[in-house]
Design an enzyme around this catalytic site. Structure first.
Site, mmCIF file in Angstrom:
data_model
loop_
_atom_site.group_PDB
_atom_site.id
_atom_site.type_symbol
_atom_site.label_atom_id
_atom_site.label_comp_id
_atom_site.label_asym_id
_atom_site.label_seq_id
_atom_site.Cartn_x
_atom_site.Cartn_y
_atom_site.Cartn_z
ATOM 1 N N ARG A 149 39.665 29.717 38.544
ATOM 2 C CA ARG A 149 39.055 31.036 38.727
ATOM 3 C C ARG A 149 38.033 31.323 37.622
ATOM 4 N NH1 ARG A 149 39.661 35.927 41.809
ATOM 5 N NH2 ARG A 149 41.115 34.945 43.217
ATOM 6 N N GLU A 186 42.253 44.042 39.648
ATOM 7 C CA GLU A 186 41.652 43.224 38.599
ATOM 8 C C GLU A 186 40.177 43.490 38.303
ATOM 9 O OE1 GLU A 186 43.755 38.999 38.865
ATOM 10 O OE2 GLU A 186 43.161 39.771 40.807
#
Ligand code: FES
Ligand code: FES
Lengths: 178, 763
Positions: B310, B713
């Site tokens: 990620r 997030e």
């Protein structure tokens, strides 16, 4: 099997949320553990157990303390107020209602400590206890956002709900002074 | 409608009265035992002897277990690579659990755990990324994404910039520490309460540890006092310990880490090092870029591979990288197991490119905002392709940034700050605007699924469960809004109880910001099924067209008739209509080849931007965040109040990560910042003095739940603007000839050093 502790225990009596309580405790038991584990009042939380997070904030004789940093046996005769004594879901204290109104929490774990701390903090301002951000130490501080933020800085909210926490406190503080 | 409204949190009245229960608040059955781990005090060593006689003999101790005493798997790993719960002959980090003490009280267990006599033969410990690289200590071979031909593009560019940035880790400090209970049932059954984001994984780990099928283990989770990723895998050890001890003793068992132990034992955000070399045109546009990311994974695999992936997937942030190579090195060291933390590697990748933008602006003496704007992805055309070949279809960054710049008076304030700095020698101010583009979906494609179970009772009340867990993000409130919306009921008519592996099976972790996207859809599917049955029933009973039936205001409108919802439900029950349903959802469109770095890992992107202004004291390095302005995209918000709360909290936590939150390990690999006294978490007085948060007005172009977007997030990375604003303030101390190159976290010490470097004072 050996018993968990061989230390002699001590009797202590105090009032919790208006009710007289008597406990027989190891003198090293903190007020927080006495409340949570012996009296099953689990509203005060244990975030750090070292006086660094504020989750255990409890009101003793009108002043806020970190219950994790104080031994239960030192509180003989004291008047202890926990979050449970401030209000219940069907009879909320105005500050509790303001926390709901402003979403003054996310996970809620810091909330009991924030509310106990805030109530005693407003009393402190009233009693002219000074703070670091106060312009004039000889004058009573005004109830401003800056004062509240400074005076509430001992209560960590890891979810970062500070904006709403301060808004809730400000609302009732203004209501009281108005 | 109950959706798109700022309805209050479902547990509000419980939270404010201290009656909301977390695991450690649940009363234990009589006879319960308490557990604690004995910990390694070496970072890397062979265990030559472990004498636990004193532990066994300590008051209140019932049993002491080592790895050899475990009945089943000694593995608490969330990945296919095993991770021992108790050390097996070797230790890999300072604070690793060695043995498990089972005692009559929490205190007795903790005291006894200190009495173990362990002899070690020390081995060389790898404590930094550089230590690991020196001996090629990697979890897997490097992964590379390549698009175009970056090296020739850099060579041909007008300017070349290069640098290295260190990015620190972060302690979660969920205010509720890790905790679990296990209560043995009849036969081989066991009930586990765990403060976890991933009940299904707890179920699997416990089943393996006890050698029982999954159906013997039920895991319950009502709420967490914060998770932030730290309860995705790090609760496994406590739940397994409780289950094993409960099985061996036949008594209920409880375990919670003392805060200092929690900080020492559990994983944290991955520290990174990012090296970059970029070719830049005279106008500040990137021509080509090469990134090398070094991820400190700690001692075990844990979730490090998807975290490192990620980070690669966010090395572009909102910018088009014309020719790009991103190489990721997954370094194994002898520190705690770095793990999931809000953003899951994305923030570290994103900080890298923001640093590059800052560096370009400083080197070319351009306004940092115009450099950023020049490099943004286009809305369409060739400049929309990511380094992993996915086309960005939903780009709102250019408009959002332009809008925010106006709202926050960016240009005027920047000019004002320059004037202030020219006059002020001790205090300097800085300002920065940074954007966020964050990919939504699990990159492990199969995790993008969810289930739900909905019951309508004959009094018209609704009870539901789904696979997500509540950790303060407001998931249950949003999901209840969705359900109430389908039935036209007030929110109070819908109750969500503890997440339970016996109600909804095979769930994914509540992670990757996916909670309401996945579970909201699954719950809606289940509610729609029941609503359809009720419609069919009413259409037949009242001989009316299905489309003339509506659920609203707690009533059912059937043509000209109105019934209370409960009346219809009761009638449907009497007519033998099923009033319970499951729901299921799988995210469409996503597919991903992680080794090749190609595909569509994300269903969509969430966007945002923040402007932060800071003031620094150049004599002490201390600073204050004076003002933050945020504009953030949550699509059509399910609950604006909750979303704004998430954004504010995420900003505070993100800014904390990059400024005051510093993890310090000493030369022996001991964590020295193991309590909030030494690890500085933002408090009420650290929050920006002026804090304006607004939601971007737009709908998700993809068919998500009511066209909303994930929020957990993405706003965390808005905190990057605080770091860049500090960098800007420091730059005002010099003549512009030397780039600030500020590492993170920008603690006052680092700031002071950087200020002095600008002023030609060496440390
Ligand atoms: S638990 Fe008492 S201050 Fe943290
Ligand atoms: S609401 Fe989670 S710590 Fe404050």
């Amino acid at each position: 099997m050996a018993p968990a502790s061989s230390t002699t225990s001590m009797k202590v009596s105090f009032r919790v949320n208006g009710t007289p309580r008597e406990l027989e405790l190891d003198p090293r038991v903190t007020l927080l553990d006495a409340l949570r584990e012996h009296l099953h009042l689990t509203g005060a939380k244990k975030g750090c157990d070292h006086g660094q997070c504020g989750a255990c904030t409890t009101i003793v004789n009108g002043a806020r303390i970190n219950a994790c940093l104080s031994l239960a046996v030192m509180h003989a005769g004291d008047e202890i107020t926990t979050i449970e004594g401030i209000g219940q879901p069907d009879a909320l204290h105005p500050l509790q209602a303001a926390f709901i109104e402003h979403d003054g929490y996310q996970c809620g774990y810091c909330t009991p400590g924030q509310i106990c701390s805030a109530l005693a903090m407003l009393e402190e301002i009233d009693r002219a206890v000074p703070s670091h951000v106060q312009e004039d130490l000889l004058q009573k501080a005004g109830i401003t956002e800056a004062e509240i933020r400074e005076r509430m800085s001992g209560n960590i909210c890891r979810c970062g709900a500070y904006a709403n926490i301060v808004a809730a406190i400000l609302e009732i503080a203004e209501g009281e002074t108005a | 409608m109950t959706v798109h409204r700022s309805l209050p949190h479902e547990s509000g009245p419980l939270h404010v009265t201290g009656t909301a229960r977390y695991v450690d608040d649940v009363p234990l059955p009589p006879g319960a035992l308490h557990l604690a781990f004995g910990l390694s005090d070496r970072a890397r060593a062979r265990i030559t002897a472990m004498d636990l006689d004193a532990v066994r003999a300590a008051p209140g101790v019932v049993a002491v277990l080592t790895a050899a005493d475990l009945p089943g798997a000694n593995d608490v790993s969330p990945s296919p690579v095993p991770e021992p719960m108790l050390a097996e002959g070797e230790v890999f980090f300072h604070g690793q659990p060695l043995f498990l003490v089972v005692a009559e009280s929490h205190l007795a267990a903790r005291k006894a755990a200190r009495l173990g006599k362990v002899s070690y033969e020390d081995l060389p410990a790898l404590l930094t990324i550089d230590d690991g690289l020196a001996v090629d200590s990697l979890i897997e071979p490097p992964v590379e994404y390549l698009r175009g031909a970056p090296e020739p593009a850099i060579a041909a560019a007008a300017h070349v910039i290069e640098g290295t940035m260190e990015i620190g880790g972060q302690e979660h400090f969920y205010l509720e520490g890790q905790a679990a209970h296990a209560v043995p049932g009849e036969g081989d059954e066991i009930l586990v309460l765990s403060s976890t984001q991933h009940p299904s994984e707890i179920q699997h780990k416990v089943a393996h540890a006890l050698h029982v099928p999954f159906n013997a283990v039920r895991v319950e989770m009502r709420r967490m006092g914060g998770g932030f990723g730290g309860k995705e895998s790090q609760g496994n050890a406590l739940a397994v310990s409780c289950a094993v001890a409960a099985r061996l003793t036949g008594r209920p068992c409880a375990m919670r880490y003392d805060r200092d132990d929690d900080m020492v034992i559990t994983g944290k955000r991955h520290p990174f090092q990012v090296r970059y070399r970029a070719g830049v045109a005279a106008d500040g546009r990137l021509e080509g870029i090469v990134f090398e990311q070094f991820c400190n994974c700690g001692w075990s695999n844990d979730l490090s591979l998807p975290v490192a992936d990620r980070a690669m997937l966010h090395a572009d942030n909102a910018y088009f990288l014309p020719h790009v190579r991103i190489t990721s090195h997954r370094v194994k060291t002898n520190l705690c197991s770095f793990t999931a933390f809000r953003g899951f590697g994305g923030p570290q990748g994103l900080v890298g490119i923001e640093r590059v933008m800052d560096h370009i602006a400083a080197s070319l003496r351009l306004d940092p905002l115009s450099v950023r704007q020049a490099n943004l992805y286009d809305r369409e055309g060739p400049r929309t392709v990511t380094p992993y070949h996915m086309v960005v279809e939903d780009n709102v960054a250019p408009e959002l940034i332009a809008d925010l710049a106006v709202r926050a008076d960016y240009a005027e304030r920047r000019a004002g700050i320059a004037a202030f700095n020219a006059e002020s020698r001790v205090l300097k101010r800085g300002i920065a605007l940074t954007p966020v583009k964050f990919g939504i979906s699990f990159t492990l494609t199969h995790l993008n699924q969810a289930g739900a179970l909905v019951h309508v009772y004959t009094d018209g009340s609704v009870h539901l469960n789904h696979g997500g867990t509540e950790m303060g993000q407001g998931l249950h409130t949003k999901v209840a809004q969705v359900a109430a919306g389908v039935f036209g009921l007030p929110l109070g008519a819908v109750r969500i109880t503890a997440t339970d592996t016996g109600k909804v099976p095979n769930t994914s972790a509540t992670a990757a910001s996916s909670g309401s996207d996945l579970n909201g859809m699954a719950v809606k599917a289940a509610c729609d099924t029941i609503a359809d049955r009720l419609r069919d029933f009413a259409a037949e009973r009242w001989q009316i067209d299905r489309d003339a039936i509506r659920f609203e205001g707690g009533e059912v409108v059937i043509g000209a008739e109105r019934l209370r919802f409960a009346e219809l439900v009761e009638a449907a029950y009497m007519a033998r209509v099923q009033l319970s349903a499951t729901g299921y959802y799988a995210t469409p469109k996503v597919q991903w080849d992680r080794r090749a770095g190609r595909g569509r890992p994300f269903y969509y992107f969430a966007y945002g931007a923040a402007v932060t202004e800071v003031a620094i004291d150049t004599l002490t390095g201390e600073y204050r965040i004076l003002r933050a302005d945020i504009l953030h995209d949550v699509g059509a918000s399910l609950n604006p109040a909750i979303d704004i709360g998430q954004i504010e909290g995420a900003y505070v936590q993100g800014a904390g990560w990059l400024t005051t939150e510093e993890l310090v390990w000493d030369g022996q690999g001991r964590l020295r910042t193991h309590a909030p006294s030494t690890y500085k978490i933002p408090c009420a007085s650290d929050r920006p003095q002026v804090f304006n948060v607004a939601l971007w007005d737009g709908r998700n172009r993809e068919e998500t739940i009511h066209r909303s977007k994930a929020v957990g997030e993405p706003p965390f990375m808005l905190g990057v603007s605080a770091l860049m604003a500090i960098s800007d303030a420091i730059a005002a101390c010099g003549d512009g000839s030397r780039y600030v190159a500020l590492d993170a976290p920008a603690t006052p010490e680092r700031v002071l050093r950087a200020v002095d470097a600008q002023r030609g004072i060496a440390w």
